[in-house]
Design an enzyme around this catalytic site. Sequence first.
Site, mmCIF file in Angstrom:
data_model
loop_
_atom_site.group_PDB
_atom_site.id
_atom_site.type_symbol
_atom_site.label_atom_id
_atom_site.label_comp_id
_atom_site.label_asym_id
_atom_site.label_seq_id
_atom_site.Cartn_x
_atom_site.Cartn_y
_atom_site.Cartn_z
ATOM 1 N N ASN A 119 0.830 -1.210 0.000
ATOM 2 C CA ASN A 119 0.000 0.000 0.000
ATOM 3 C C ASN A 119 0.855 1.246 0.000
ATOM 4 O OD1 ASN A 119 -0.466 1.892 2.561
ATOM 5 N ND2 ASN A 119 0.188 -0.129 3.303
ATOM 6 N N PHE A 123 -1.684 8.301 4.176
ATOM 7 C CA PHE A 123 -2.464 8.962 5.238
ATOM 8 C C PHE A 123 -3.698 9.671 4.699
ATOM 9 C CE2 PHE A 123 1.357 9.742 8.352
ATOM 10 C CZ PHE A 123 1.464 8.374 8.538
ATOM 11 N N SER A 184 5.482 5.170 8.626
ATOM 12 C CA SER A 184 4.861 4.897 7.332
ATOM 13 C C SER A 184 5.853 5.282 6.237
ATOM 14 C CB SER A 184 3.579 5.714 7.161
ATOM 15 O OG SER A 184 3.220 5.712 5.794
ATOM 16 N N ASN A 186 5.021 6.024 3.273
ATOM 17 C CA ASN A 186 4.276 6.695 2.204
ATOM 18 C C ASN A 186 4.070 8.193 2.385
ATOM 19 O OD1 ASN A 186 3.901 4.162 0.868
ATOM 20 N ND2 ASN A 186 2.394 3.666 2.446
ATOM 21 N N THR A 187 4.643 8.761 3.436
ATOM 22 C CA THR A 187 4.653 10.213 3.603
ATOM 23 C C THR A 187 6.113 10.623 3.510
ATOM 24 O OG1 THR A 187 2.656 10.291 4.956
ATOM 25 C CG2 THR A 187 4.213 12.108 5.238
ATOM 26 N N LYS A 218 5.358 3.784 16.945
ATOM 27 C CA LYS A 218 5.391 2.671 15.990
ATOM 28 C C LYS A 218 6.587 2.831 15.068
ATOM 29 C CE LYS A 218 2.406 0.139 12.799
ATOM 30 N NZ LYS A 218 1.022 0.015 12.347
ATOM 31 N N ASN A 247 5.870 -1.421 11.357
ATOM 32 C CA ASN A 247 5.095 -0.959 10.208
ATOM 33 C C ASN A 247 5.474 -1.801 8.972
ATOM 34 O OD1 ASN A 247 3.455 0.793 8.584
ATOM 35 N ND2 ASN A 247 3.809 2.398 10.110
HETATM 36 C C1 LIG Z 1 -3.638 -0.878 3.467
HETATM 37 C C2 LIG Z 1 -2.820 -0.650 4.700
HETATM 38 C C3 LIG Z 1 -2.862 0.588 5.317
HETATM 39 C C4 LIG Z 1 -2.112 0.812 6.466
HETATM 40 N N1 LIG Z 1 -2.198 2.022 7.061
HETATM 41 C C5 LIG Z 1 -1.519 2.239 8.214
HETATM 42 C C6 LIG Z 1 -1.644 3.472 8.885
HETATM 43 O O1 LIG Z 1 -2.397 4.356 8.486
HETATM 44 N N2 LIG Z 1 -0.918 3.650 10.021
HETATM 45 C C7 LIG Z 1 -0.094 2.688 10.535
HETATM 46 O O2 LIG Z 1 0.522 2.894 11.566
HETATM 47 N N3 LIG Z 1 0.031 1.491 9.906
HETATM 48 C C8 LIG Z 1 -0.662 1.255 8.770
HETATM 49 N N4 LIG Z 1 -0.541 0.051 8.140
HETATM 50 C C9 LIG Z 1 0.401 -0.966 8.680
HETATM 51 C C10 LIG Z 1 -0.281 -1.978 9.588
HETATM 52 O O3 LIG Z 1 -0.819 -1.370 10.724
HETATM 53 C C11 LIG Z 1 0.732 -3.054 10.024
HETATM 54 O O4 LIG Z 1 1.764 -2.443 10.765
HETATM 55 C C12 LIG Z 1 1.337 -3.786 8.842
HETATM 56 O O5 LIG Z 1 0.390 -3.985 7.824
HETATM 57 C C13 LIG Z 1 1.942 -5.125 9.235
HETATM 58 O O6 LIG Z 1 0.953 -5.998 9.734
HETATM 59 P P1 LIG Z 1 0.294 -7.168 8.831
HETATM 60 O O7 LIG Z 1 1.422 -7.910 8.210
HETATM 61 O O8 LIG Z 1 -0.525 -7.969 9.800
HETATM 62 O O9 LIG Z 1 -0.542 -6.479 7.814
HETATM 63 C C14 LIG Z 1 -1.280 -0.209 6.989
HETATM 64 C C15 LIG Z 1 -1.248 -1.449 6.363
HETATM 65 C C16 LIG Z 1 -1.999 -1.692 5.235
HETATM 66 C C17 LIG Z 1 -1.946 -3.040 4.573
#
Ligand SMILES: Cc1cc2nc3c(=O)[nH]c(=O)nc-3n(C[C@H](O)[C@H](O)[C@H](O)COP(=O)(O)O)c2cc1C
Length: 358
Positions: A119, A123, A184, A186-187, A218, A247
């Site tokens: 992704n 934000f 993140s 992406n910022t 985080k 993350n």
């Molecule tokens: C589509 C998407 C959007 C995410 N948006 C955020 C976010 O806004 N803030 C954040 O701290 N982590 C965000 N994450 C990261 C997740 O909270 C998590 O740290 C990461 O996906 C690893 O966990 P997983 O392997 O179980 O998905 C996002 C992940 C995905 C897939």
Amino acid sequence: MSLYRELARPILFRSDAEDAHLRVLHLLAQWQAHPKVSADVVQQLLHVADPRLHVRAFGVDFALPIGLAAGLDKHAEATHTWGWLGFGHAELGTITPQPQPGNPRPRLFRLPADEALINRMGFNSVGAAKVAENLFATRPFAIPIGCNVGKNKETPNEAAVDDYVAAIEQLRGLADWFTLNVSSPNTPDLRKLQAPGAMRALVEQSVAAAGTTPVLVKVAPDFEDDALEQTVDAVLEGGAAGVIASNTTLTRPNLRETARASETGGLSGAPLKHLATATIRRVYARTQGKVPLIGVGGIATAEDAWEKLLAGADLLQVYSALIFAGPGLAKELHLGLLDIMEGEGVKSLAEVVGQERR
Ligand SMILES: Cc1cc2nc3c(=O)[nH]c(=O)nc-3n(C[C@H](O)[C@H](O)[C@H](O)COP(=O)(O)O)c2cc1C
């Protein structure tokens, strides 16, 4: 047979990943507003109640260790439903102080052969005031709720602290903890806030703004050398109550879906698992249990969850596996953890946290 895997998932996976996400979130929000399928019935089906799964961390009681990771319910639109689906907590956000649209679409991609997602949402947020309104209108909640906050894209890093403080001030009193998202990918330049000087100042001022509410940080899984250890030192010096690791990653470890692998953004799900666990292990080695850790990244089975507890996590979160496994996931993981505990003769989760090192 799993109804989700055999029936719902093939339909959802036919549409663009973000469209599917929005449709499901809309359904959950509708359910929250008009719980026709009684929340009690679903909770009976999906909830696990067992005192051995209780965790107390940063002054908050969690009946269950597995929660929803940030990014799925960014605007607090379906807050109640996460508890109904068997999660022990939910982290909402990332929430920015001002509303912003995020990156242009498409910005969310499935890699089914890898059980992974990429992704670059960037934000997208309705802003802290609107999220506060949503939370205020629907509280109280049956499970602990965290608010994950970030800075607006247009805010330069020099002024980032003001953004985090502004978001916290607007949400104060509505969350059981705040998470500072400095990881993140992406910022632009957000991860630079993990540098020790910036990190310490950000944590100090956020802790001051949060009052009695605990503040967590985080972190990313993509640190070089001893930069992670320095960041963790700064997080502790700043007075944070805990760390979330991790993350998404900018790396692309051994992906099968090579076409999708080149999409820009953060990778999550199964291929992140070992990197995230290694990050937890390093953070735990540095914090020595002084503050609780939340482990997240690639958890899809109870064994994955157990591995992260052993590496040093007190609590756990999932996101990607929910997309692939569906709404039975939290129950499956909690029951699986109980099985492992029985097999190992363990009476409480606290007994196993960080035990791989002993
Ligand atoms: C589509 C998407 C959007 C995410 N948006 C955020 C976010 O806004 N803030 C954040 O701290 N982590 C965000 N994450 C990261 C997740 O909270 C998590 O740290 C990461 O996906 C690893 O966990 P997983 O392997 O179980 O998905 C996002 C992940 C995905 C897939």
